[in-house]
Structure formats: structure tokens, C-alpha cells
Design a protein around this motif. Structure first.
Motif, PDB file in Angstrom:
ATOM      1  N   ASP A 223       0.875  -1.169   0.000  1.00 41.51           N
ATOM      2  CA  ASP A 223       0.000   0.000   0.000  1.00 41.51           C
ATOM      3  C   ASP A 223       0.917   1.225   0.000  1.00 41.51           C
ATOM      4  N   CYS A 224       0.565   2.249  -0.760  1.00 41.37           N
ATOM      5  CA  CYS A 224       1.413   3.446  -0.814  1.00 41.37           C
ATOM      6  C   CYS A 224       1.302   4.283   0.456  1.00 41.37           C
ATOM      7  N   ARG A 225       0.310   3.993   1.300  1.00 37.45           N
ATOM      8  CA  ARG A 225       0.272   4.528   2.658  1.00 37.45           C
ATOM      9  C   ARG A 225       0.014   3.342   3.583  1.00 37.45           C
ATOM     10  N   PRO A 226       1.062   2.570   3.886  1.00 36.68           N
ATOM     11  CA  PRO A 226       0.896   1.313   4.622  1.00 36.68           C
ATOM     12  C   PRO A 226       0.627   1.548   6.102  1.00 36.68           C
ATOM     13  N   ASN A 227       0.122   0.499   6.770  1.00 37.80           N
ATOM     14  CA  ASN A 227      -0.085   0.600   8.213  1.00 37.80           C
ATOM     15  C   ASN A 227       1.068  -0.018   9.006  1.00 37.80           C
ATOM     16  N   CYS A 228       2.082  -0.545   8.308  1.00 36.41           N
ATOM     17  CA  CYS A 228       3.275  -1.105   8.950  1.00 36.41           C
ATOM     18  C   CYS A 228       4.522  -0.655   8.199  1.00 36.41           C
ATOM     19  N   VAL A 229       5.653  -0.615   8.904  1.00 36.17           N
ATOM     20  CA  VAL A 229       6.953  -0.348   8.263  1.00 36.17           C
ATOM     21  C   VAL A 229       7.949  -1.391   8.724  1.00 36.17           C
TER      22      VAL A 229
END
Length: 450
Positions: free
Chosen positions: A212-218
Motif C-alpha cells: 500500500d502506498c500509505r501502509p499501516n506497517c513499516v
């Protein structure tokens, strides 16, 4: 894989991972060592091939002349994984295989000597996608050349074990072309604390995570250990996502990279709305177009470490059109970042801190969630401010960095520890400065004693 996660079929994406319980922002979701990993060729002289630590002086393997280690301890610990590779490297010297070929070979060596159970993995090597059927003929041809190099590398180095190595792999991975394709599509870039590439590795279960281009994990690394942390609160049954690429780019460029490298079209909210594109292209096109056209030239100068020429080119562009282009413009931001790098390498500290401070408001706009790149940028600027004795500014910058790094890296990561130390140094120096500038009390002297 952690018990709070489960594999599921993600609509329109295939396999994915979702939460079985709520996960709070900043929580460690998963951590793992790679099934196989190797230091990148471009930093092979500067990074320990066992612990992946950067050092100015490293011991070199006396046989293959390529592998380097911090000390004899790292060298001994690495030998079980390096001994087969060492023969292969010797056989091709002075040629050095590409990172993907070395990683594929190390994967085979790891499968020959499994060191841990994979029963907790949600995704196996056998299930990894090769995407060969969706590749262009040109890309297949390039991978075929790598597959041929892999065969040569293994046969020349350890001919007696070729059959044994092949049989150690799952059936779908025994064909060199399929194996190379799976490696290139599923490997992760291993980065250091400054987010600079130092290696590549395979982490099978994490290949399940969708983009996702704005993910919820890194993902961040400590050596080769990959740590997955939540940067948003995640609800039960919500899918976990990461970004496969650097998201600080235009929608069109992100989608092209994802299609070329990972063979899918992204339909995330950021891509469908293209909401950041207008900001990235802010200013008059006739002016920022000149920056866009000059960007490849400056990137080439950076790759050559020609810092003086890079700064001169940027100064010329800045005086010509740069002042008319907003700092938020993507091309201006990239060039300002390169000018920051160049100024640091040339020891132009005042210029460096000026360039760095210009980027910070822009980073805040482009990274609404905690992101390692934003945290690292703040740390770099804070260190420059501290070095130039702008102590109050440095403390404020370090505090802002800490709010990000504690989420993306966690309390125990060396980056977080370093930040806390920097903040304490600033506070101590401010106390010292305050005591030195505070006026001394006037002493009343009895004239009878004079």
C-alpha cells in the motif's frame, strides 16, 4: 509468525496477512532473521559479511578475497554459511556474481543445512511467485542470463554437490530460471540505520504482506534482523500492509515501478486519488520542468561522489529557476536533499544545516504517519544543529525525531538509544551554558577589613 496474525485471501490481491487481535501503533508485529542474505556488492568492502555492520577496517577472507569481517569472531561464526560460497567465489575470481545470483546460491546452501524449523512460517519458499508468465521477453532474457551465471557459479565452485543442492530445494525452485525469478521478486533490501542499502535477504513469511502506498506497517533492520512495526492502530481482521517501494514519488512513477518489478497495478487510496501529485508538482511547470530535466545529471554526479560538481550545478539551477519553485515541489526536494548530502561530504556545515532545515516542513507534509525516512532526516538535521552549537534547535529537532523513531524502531533499537543520548547531551549543554552566563552575586565587603 506471531499468533496475532493469520494468513487469508485478500480481495483482488491474492494471499495476505491480517490481524486476529487489535494492534496498537508502535507495536512490534513480527521479527525474523533471513532464510538467506548477503551483503550488496557495492558496499562489500565496507560492511561485515556476517553482522552487516559498517566499519572502516575489516578483515578479508584470505581465500576468496571478497568476504570481509569485523574480527575473527564474526569470521568464525560466518564460516558455516560461507564455506561453500567461498569455493564458488574463488572459481570465478576476479569476476563477482550479481547480488541476486549470490543470494540464490546462499539460499541453496541454507536449504542444505537448515538451522531452524519453519513450522511457524505462514509462507513457504515453494509458494513464492516467480511471475515468469507475466514478464516481458526482455526481462526473461535478462533473468535467463542470471540463471546461467548461477549454474556456472555452483558447478565451478562445488561440482560434487550440484545434484545434492538441486534436490534440497522444493520442486518449483529447482529450475535455475524459476529460482532466480522468485529471488528477484521476493527479496527485501536490507538497510542500515541511515536507510542506505547494505544487503538483500529473503524473509519468506513477510513476502505475504501486500503493498500500500500509505501502509499501516513499516520494516526496519537491526543487522539482518527484520522488524515489522505498526505505524497506525490496526483493528482485528484488518489487513497488514507495507510499501514495496519509496513512496515519495508521483503516482505514475510508483505504478510503473510496481508493475515493472512486482507485476501488479496498485489501486490503493493514494494511487486512486492521486492526492499528493498536485503538491509534488507545485509551481509553474515551465520552471520546475528545468529541475526535472537536470535531475538525472545530478543523480549521476551523486553516484560518482562528485560532490563539488553537484553543488555547483545545484547553485546554478537555484539562481536560475530554483527560487521560483516551491520547496514542496518533488524535484526541488530531491535536489535539496542531494545538496545536503554534498555539503556534508564537503564539510560545508552551515550550508548543510540550511538545506536540511528547508526539507523538514516538506517531509512533514509527505509523511503523515510515522516513517523511518522522516525520522532519519530529522536526526541528520539535529546532528548538524548540535555540531554547530545550535543547541535549542537541535533539542527540538531530536524531540521530533524521537516521536517518530520510538514508533518505527521501538524503544530497544540502537537508533532510539542514540536519540535519547543526543537529547541528554543537549539538555546537559543547555544547563552548562545557563550556569556560565548567569551573573555572579555581588559580594558585600566590610570596609573595616580593607
Amino acid at each position: 509468525m506471531a499468533p496475532r496474525l493469520e494468513r487469508f485471501v485478500s480481495p483482488g490481491k491474492g494471499n495476505g496477512v491480517r490481524a486476529t487481535a487489535g494492534i496498537k501503533r508502535g507495536e512490534l508485529v513480527y521479527s525474523a532473521e533471513p532464510l538467506a542474505g548477503c551483503v550488496s556488492n557495492k558496499v562489500a568492502r565496507d560492511v561485515c559479511h556476517h553482522c552487516f555492520t559498517r566499519r572502516e577496517t575489516l578483515l578479508r577472507c584470505s581465500q576468496c578475497k571478497m568476504a570481509r569481517y569485523c574480527n575473527s569472531t564474526c569470521q568464525k561464526q560466518a564460516w558455516s554459511g560461507h564455506k561453500r560460497e567461498c569455493k564458488c567465489l574463488q572459481s570465478l575470481r576476479p569476476r563477482i556474481p550479481t547480488d541476486s545470483v549470490r543470494l540464490a546460491a546462499r539460499l541453496i546452501f541454507a536449504m542444505l543445512s537448515p538451522s531452524k524449523s519453519s513450522s511457524e512460517d505462514l509462507y513457504s519458499l515453494e509458494e513464492h511467485e516467480s511471475h515468469l508468465s507475466s514478464m516481458s521477453e526482455q526481462k526473461k532474457q535478462g533473468l535467463s542470463q542470471l540463471a546461467s551465471m548461477l549454474e556456472l557459479y555452483l558447478q565451478q565452485g562445488v561440482p560434487d554437490h550440484a545434484q545434492e543442492m538441486t534436490s534440497a530445494l522444493p520442486p518449483s525452485c529447482r529450475e535455475p530460471l524459476s529460482l532466480i525469478a522468485k529471488v528477484t521478486c521476493n527479496c527485501f533490501t536490507i538497510s542500515d540505520g541511515e536507510l542506505q542499502e547494505i544487503g538483500v535477504g529473503l524473509y519468506p513469511s513477510l513476502s505475504l504482506l501486500n503493498h500500500d502506498c500509505r501502509p499501516n506497517c513499516v520494516m526496519v533492520f537491526e543487522g539482518t534482523k527484520l522488524q515489522l512495526r505498526a505505524v497506525q492502530d490496526i483493528n482485528p481482521e484488518e489487513e497488514l500492509t507495507i510499501s514495496y517501494i519509496e513512496t515519495l514519488s508521483l503516482t505514475e512513477d510508483r505504478q510503473r515501478q510496481l508493475e515493472d518489478q512486482y507485476h501488479f497495478t496498485c489501486h490503493c487510496q493514494n494511487c486512486d486519488s492521486q492526492d499528493k501529485d498536485r503538491l509534488m508538482l507545485s509551481g509553474e511547470k515551465s520552471t520546475w520542468r528545468l529541475l526535472k530535466e537536470a535531475l538525472p545529471r545530478l543523480e549521476a554526479l551523486k553516484a560518482e561522489s562528485n560532490w563539488q560538481a553537484l553543488l555547483e550545478s545545484w547553485s546554478h539551477l537555484l539562481s536560475t529557476v530554483g527560487g521560483e519553485v516551491p520547496d514542496e515541489n518533488l524535484y526541488k526536494l530531491k535536489m535539496t536533499d542531494m545538496a545536503l548530502d554534498a555539503s556534508i561530504h564537503l564539510g560545508n556545515w552551515e550550508d548543510a544545516v540550511g538545506y536540511g532545515e528547508k526539507t523538514l516542513p516538506v517531509y512533514r507534509q509527505y509523511y503523515p504517519d510515522p516513517h523511518p525516512a522522516h525520522g532519519v532526516q530529522l536526526m541528520r538535521v539535529g546532528k548538524l544543529q548540535h555540531y554547530l552549537e545550535h543547541i535549542e534547535d537541535a533539542l527540538d529537532t531530536f524531540k521530533e525525531a524521537y516521536q517518530i523513531i520510538k514508533v518505527t524502531h521501538g524503544d530497544d533499537h540502537p537508533m532510539t538509544t542514540e536519540l535519547l543520548m543526543k537529547m541528554e547531551e543537549c539538555r546537559a549543554e543547555m544547563v552548562q551554558q545557563s550556569s556560565e552566563t548567569q551573573p555572579h552575586k555581588n559580594l558585600c565587603i566590610d570596609p573595616m577589613l580593607m
